[in-house]
Design a protein around this motif. Structure first.
Motif, PDB file in Angstrom:
ATOM      1  N   ILE A 230       0.807  -1.235   0.049  1.00 20.86           N
ATOM      2  CA  ILE A 230      -0.038   0.385   0.177  1.00 20.86           C
ATOM      3  C   ILE A 230       0.484   1.095  -0.162  1.00 20.86           C
ATOM      4  CG2 ILE A 230      -1.767   1.603   1.448  1.00 20.86           C
ATOM      5  CD1 ILE A 230      -2.403  -1.593   1.982  1.00 20.86           C
ATOM      6  N   TYR A 231       2.066   1.295   1.041  1.00 16.36           N
ATOM      7  CA  TYR A 231       2.693   2.061   0.939  1.00 16.36           C
ATOM      8  C   TYR A 231       3.367   2.394  -0.901  1.00 16.36           C
ATOM      9  CZ  TYR A 231       6.849   4.895   1.303  1.00 16.36           C
ATOM     10  OH  TYR A 231       7.682   6.192   1.828  1.00 16.36           O
ATOM     11  N   SER A 232       4.260   1.386  -1.490  1.00 17.73           N
ATOM     12  CA  SER A 232       4.223   1.757  -2.269  1.00 17.73           C
ATOM     13  C   SER A 232       3.632   2.258  -3.368  1.00 17.73           C
ATOM     14  CB  SER A 232       5.239   0.621  -3.096  1.00 17.73           C
ATOM     15  OG  SER A 232       4.395   0.015  -3.298  1.00 17.73           O
ATOM     16  N   TYR A 233       2.524   1.956  -3.394  1.00 18.76           N
ATOM     17  CA  TYR A 233       1.444   2.621  -4.877  1.00 18.76           C
ATOM     18  C   TYR A 233       0.515   3.820  -4.081  1.00 18.76           C
ATOM     19  CZ  TYR A 233       0.074  -1.832  -6.098  1.00 18.76           C
ATOM     20  OH  TYR A 233      -0.196  -3.388  -7.593  1.00 18.76           O
ATOM     21  N   GLU A 234       0.775   4.145  -2.903  1.00 21.82           N
ATOM     22  CA  GLU A 234       0.380   5.919  -2.251  1.00 21.82           C
ATOM     23  C   GLU A 234       1.776   6.954  -2.871  1.00 21.82           C
ATOM     24  OE1 GLU A 234      -0.438   5.719   1.554  1.00 21.82           O
ATOM     25  OE2 GLU A 234      -2.624   4.990   1.314  1.00 21.82           O
ATOM     26  N   HIS A 235       3.101   5.991  -2.788  1.00 21.60           N
ATOM     27  CA  HIS A 235       3.796   6.695  -2.874  1.00 21.60           C
ATOM     28  C   HIS A 235       4.446   7.031  -4.402  1.00 21.60           C
ATOM     29  CE1 HIS A 235       8.479   6.954  -3.743  1.00 21.60           C
ATOM     30  NE2 HIS A 235       7.913   8.001  -2.673  1.00 21.60           N
ATOM     31  N   ALA A 236       3.843   6.449  -5.594  1.00 20.80           N
ATOM     32  CA  ALA A 236       3.819   6.353  -6.730  1.00 20.80           C
ATOM     33  C   ALA A 236       2.324   7.320  -7.513  1.00 20.80           C
ATOM     34  CB  ALA A 236       3.242   4.802  -7.275  1.00 20.80           C
ATOM     35  N   TYR A 237       1.296   7.004  -6.490  1.00 21.23           N
ATOM     36  CA  TYR A 237       0.308   7.840  -6.368  1.00 21.23           C
ATOM     37  C   TYR A 237       0.516   9.362  -6.187  1.00 21.23           C
ATOM     38  CZ  TYR A 237      -4.355  10.343  -6.407  1.00 21.23           C
ATOM     39  OH  TYR A 237      -4.976  10.860  -6.552  1.00 21.23           O
ATOM     40  N   SER A 238       1.088   9.564  -5.188  1.00 21.16           N
ATOM     41  CA  SER A 238       1.561  10.920  -4.882  1.00 21.16           C
ATOM     42  C   SER A 238       2.860  11.609  -6.413  1.00 21.16           C
ATOM     43  CB  SER A 238       2.772  11.306  -4.248  1.00 21.16           C
ATOM     44  OG  SER A 238       3.947  10.385  -4.543  1.00 21.16           O
ATOM     45  N   MET A 239       3.596  10.993  -7.447  1.00 19.75           N
ATOM     46  CA  MET A 239       4.186  11.249  -8.257  1.00 19.75           C
ATOM     47  C   MET A 239       3.456  12.128  -9.092  1.00 19.75           C
ATOM     48  SD  MET A 239       7.532   8.866  -7.571  1.00 19.75           S
ATOM     49  CE  MET A 239       7.517   8.523  -6.247  1.00 19.75           C
ATOM     50  N   CYS A 240       1.921  11.264  -9.489  1.00 22.08           N
ATOM     51  CA  CYS A 240       1.247  11.675 -10.341  1.00 22.08           C
ATOM     52  C   CYS A 240       0.149  12.737 -10.560  1.00 22.08           C
ATOM     53  CB  CYS A 240      -0.034   9.808 -10.888  1.00 22.08           C
ATOM     54  SG  CYS A 240       0.800   8.647 -10.826  1.00 22.08           S
ATOM     55  N   ASP A 241       0.735  13.481  -9.760  1.00 21.80           N
ATOM     56  CA  ASP A 241      -0.313  15.342  -9.241  1.00 21.80           C
ATOM     57  C   ASP A 241      -0.731  15.385 -10.736  1.00 21.80           C
ATOM     58  OD1 ASP A 241       2.134  15.563  -9.325  1.00 21.80           O
ATOM     59  OD2 ASP A 241       1.555  17.986  -8.758  1.00 21.80           O
ATOM     60  N   ILE A 242      -0.073  15.569 -11.345  1.00 19.43           N
ATOM     61  CA  ILE A 242      -0.167  16.176 -12.503  1.00 19.43           C
ATOM     62  C   ILE A 242      -1.897  16.325 -13.946  1.00 19.43           C
ATOM     63  CG2 ILE A 242       1.283  15.161 -14.421  1.00 19.43           C
ATOM     64  CD1 ILE A 242       1.719  17.588 -15.892  1.00 19.43           C
ATOM     65  N   LEU A 243      -1.730  14.319 -13.001  1.00 21.37           N
ATOM     66  CA  LEU A 243      -3.209  13.819 -13.651  1.00 21.37           C
ATOM     67  C   LEU A 243      -4.426  13.918 -12.825  1.00 21.37           C
ATOM     68  CD1 LEU A 243      -1.073  10.342 -15.067  1.00 21.37           C
ATOM     69  CD2 LEU A 243      -1.526  12.095 -16.244  1.00 21.37           C
TER      70      LEU A 243
ATOM     71  N   ASN B 194      14.506   7.432  -9.519  1.00 16.60           N
ATOM     72  CA  ASN B 194      15.468   6.016 -10.314  1.00 16.60           C
ATOM     73  C   ASN B 194      14.709   4.736 -10.744  1.00 16.60           C
ATOM     74  OD1 ASN B 194      14.937   5.238  -8.144  1.00 16.60           O
ATOM     75  ND2 ASN B 194      16.720   5.428  -7.104  1.00 16.60           N
ATOM     76  N   TYR B 195      14.967   3.866 -11.016  1.00 22.05           N
ATOM     77  CA  TYR B 195      13.956   2.825 -12.255  1.00 22.05           C
ATOM     78  C   TYR B 195      13.532   2.278 -11.140  1.00 22.05           C
ATOM     79  CZ  TYR B 195      13.343  -1.126 -14.249  1.00 22.05           C
ATOM     80  OH  TYR B 195      12.634  -2.624 -15.004  1.00 22.05           O
ATOM     81  N   PRO B 196      14.211   1.617  -9.987  1.00 22.06           N
ATOM     82  CA  PRO B 196      12.908   0.768  -8.808  1.00 22.06           C
ATOM     83  C   PRO B 196      12.052   2.058  -8.783  1.00 22.06           C
ATOM     84  CG  PRO B 196      14.990   0.634  -8.411  1.00 22.06           C
ATOM     85  CD  PRO B 196      15.007   2.411  -8.909  1.00 22.06           C
ATOM     86  N   ILE B 197      11.133   3.434  -8.177  1.00 24.43           N
ATOM     87  CA  ILE B 197      10.710   3.458  -7.972  1.00 24.43           C
ATOM     88  C   ILE B 197       9.840   4.286  -9.575  1.00 24.43           C
ATOM     89  CG2 ILE B 197       9.871   6.067  -7.534  1.00 24.43           C
ATOM     90  CD1 ILE B 197      11.290   4.746  -5.369  1.00 24.43           C
ATOM     91  N   LEU B 198      10.127   4.141 -10.860  1.00 22.83           N
ATOM     92  CA  LEU B 198       9.708   4.542 -11.952  1.00 22.83           C
ATOM     93  C   LEU B 198       8.799   2.990 -11.899  1.00 22.83           C
ATOM     94  CD1 LEU B 198      11.864   6.720 -13.974  1.00 22.83           C
ATOM     95  CD2 LEU B 198      10.191   7.204 -12.949  1.00 22.83           C
ATOM     96  N   LYS B 199       9.120   2.430 -11.659  1.00 26.68           N
ATOM     97  CA  LYS B 199       8.404   0.490 -11.727  1.00 26.68           C
ATOM     98  C   LYS B 199       7.517   0.320 -10.771  1.00 26.68           C
ATOM     99  CE  LYS B 199       9.906  -4.279 -12.050  1.00 26.68           C
ATOM    100  NZ  LYS B 199      11.176  -5.583 -12.037  1.00 26.68           N
ATOM    101  N   GLN B 200       7.808   1.320 -10.162  1.00 31.58           N
ATOM    102  CA  GLN B 200       6.022   0.805  -8.776  1.00 31.58           C
ATOM    103  C   GLN B 200       5.299   1.855  -9.803  1.00 31.58           C
ATOM    104  OE1 GLN B 200       7.471   2.526  -5.367  1.00 31.58           O
ATOM    105  NE2 GLN B 200       8.480   0.726  -4.977  1.00 31.58           N
TER     106      GLN B 200
END
Length: 347
Positions: free
Chosen positions: A94-107, A130-136
């Motif tokens: 859940i933390y990894s999904y919420e972290h990834a979502y926080s980077m999509c604010d433009i959408l 970096n790549y691991p975060i982008l993969k998330q």
């Protein structure tokens, strides 16, 4: 310009363009505050002639095959998906999904059906991770688009076109160093409270820091010297972990430092669970700074693996203790908790 049947889309010739024929269709509906439907118009593109524009509209209707798209924003979709699925995931997932979502604010405010592949790729290209975060982030997109297709929020899955190859090729994993014998002795000789003891608990169990912070008291068996990790990053991480004899007093101290109503083994002075950020800033970094050690908590896990290997512990036992994915035939090798305790007591 010839007239098209109602509801079949429209083609308009725009002067001054290299491809002057603009094709627009009704791709769905939204509902206003009065409960009335409002058409959502989608631009299919610009084409060199009328017949090419007509073909694009025909292909669109064939693909949709009568499906009526319901328009939702990226933010609305995420919240719907979150409500329906988060109970299936561990806290770390859940933390990894919420972290990834926080980077999509433009959408957030964009309608899902209007988000292009370019929009998705732009999130990847602009977030400077970096790549691991982008993969998330890509994994989040894949989950959301699969969910959206099931509920007719989109007409096609654009997440499959996101390209991470450049980031994968250029990614160099950071080397994670282990604590040296001298540094371990320094920790043993200088810990002053139970928060400092957590570093030694990590070194002599090999658990991830979040696995320890999320550990429930009910999953700790002090008499039999083990605890159960029920919330882990991977399925292999769900396991039984032995407690080395030399750190058993630390577990006993933490266990007895709160009443039965307290859920978590590790807690702050207000008896609340300690989250990762607070642990790092309030406890771990000050202790490491005092000892002049520049290593992060994950080095404790690497140190445990190294110490077990140095003690000639079998690889299958090390994998069992650390919760690593085992090789093809290793699952057939049985180790009970006594084997794991004997191994951890050797370091």
């Amino acid at each position: 310009m010839r007239k098209r049947p109602n509801g079949s889309g429209s083609i308009v010739k725009i002067k001054g363009r290299r491809k002057p024929y603009r094709a627009v269709v009704t791709s769905g509906y939204t509902v206003n505050g009065n409960g009335n439907k409002k058409q959502i118009r989608r631009l299919l593109g610009y084409f060199p002639n009328y017949y090419a524009a007509q073909e694009a509209i025909t292909q669109f209707h064939e693909k949709m095959n009568g499906v009526e798209i319901e328009y939702v924003t990226f933010e609305d979709l995420y919240n719907k998906w979150k409500k329906d699925t988060f109970h299936l995931y561990t806290k770390l997932t859940i933390y990894s999904y919420e972290h990834a979502y926080s980077m999509c604010d433009i959408l957030y405010s964009k309608y899902m059906e209007d988000i292009t592949v370019f929009d998705l790729q732009n999130v990847i290209d602009e977030c400077e991770k970096n790549y691991p975060i982008l993969k998330q982030v890509k994994t989040l997109f894949k989950q959301l688009y699969s969910y959206a297709l099931c509920y007719n929020y989109i007409s096609d899955n654009r997440s499959k076109y996101i390209d991470l190859r450049m980031y994968k090729m250029n990614y160099k994993p950071r080397e994670i160093k282990r604590f040296t014998g001298e540094q371990i002795n320094l920790i043993w000789n200088n810990y002053t409270n139970k928060f400092d003891e957590i570093v030694l608990m990590l070194i002599y169990t090999g658990v991830r820091i979040c696995e320890l912070l999320n550990l429930h008291k009910k999953d700790v068996n002090l008499k039999e010297r083990y605890f159960k990790v029920e919330d882990s990053k991977t399925s292999s991480g769900i396991r039984v972990v032995p407690i080395a004899n030399k750190i058993l007093p630390f577990f006993e101290e933490w266990y007895s430092s709160s009443n039965d109503a307290n859920e978590f083994l590790i807690h702050d002075d207000e008896m609340m669970q300690i989250l990762y950020g607070k642990f790092i800033s309030n406890y771990y970094k000050p202790f490491m700074k005092r000892l002049n050690i520049d290593l992060m908590p994950h080095s404790c896990r690497h140190t445990c693996a190294s110490l077990l290997s140095d003690a000639k512990v079998e690889l299958s036992v090390i994998q069992k203790i650390l919760g690593h994915k085992q090789e093809k035939y290793d699952p057939y090798i049985y180790h009970d908790i006594k084997d794991l305790i004997d191994a951890i007591d050797r370091i």
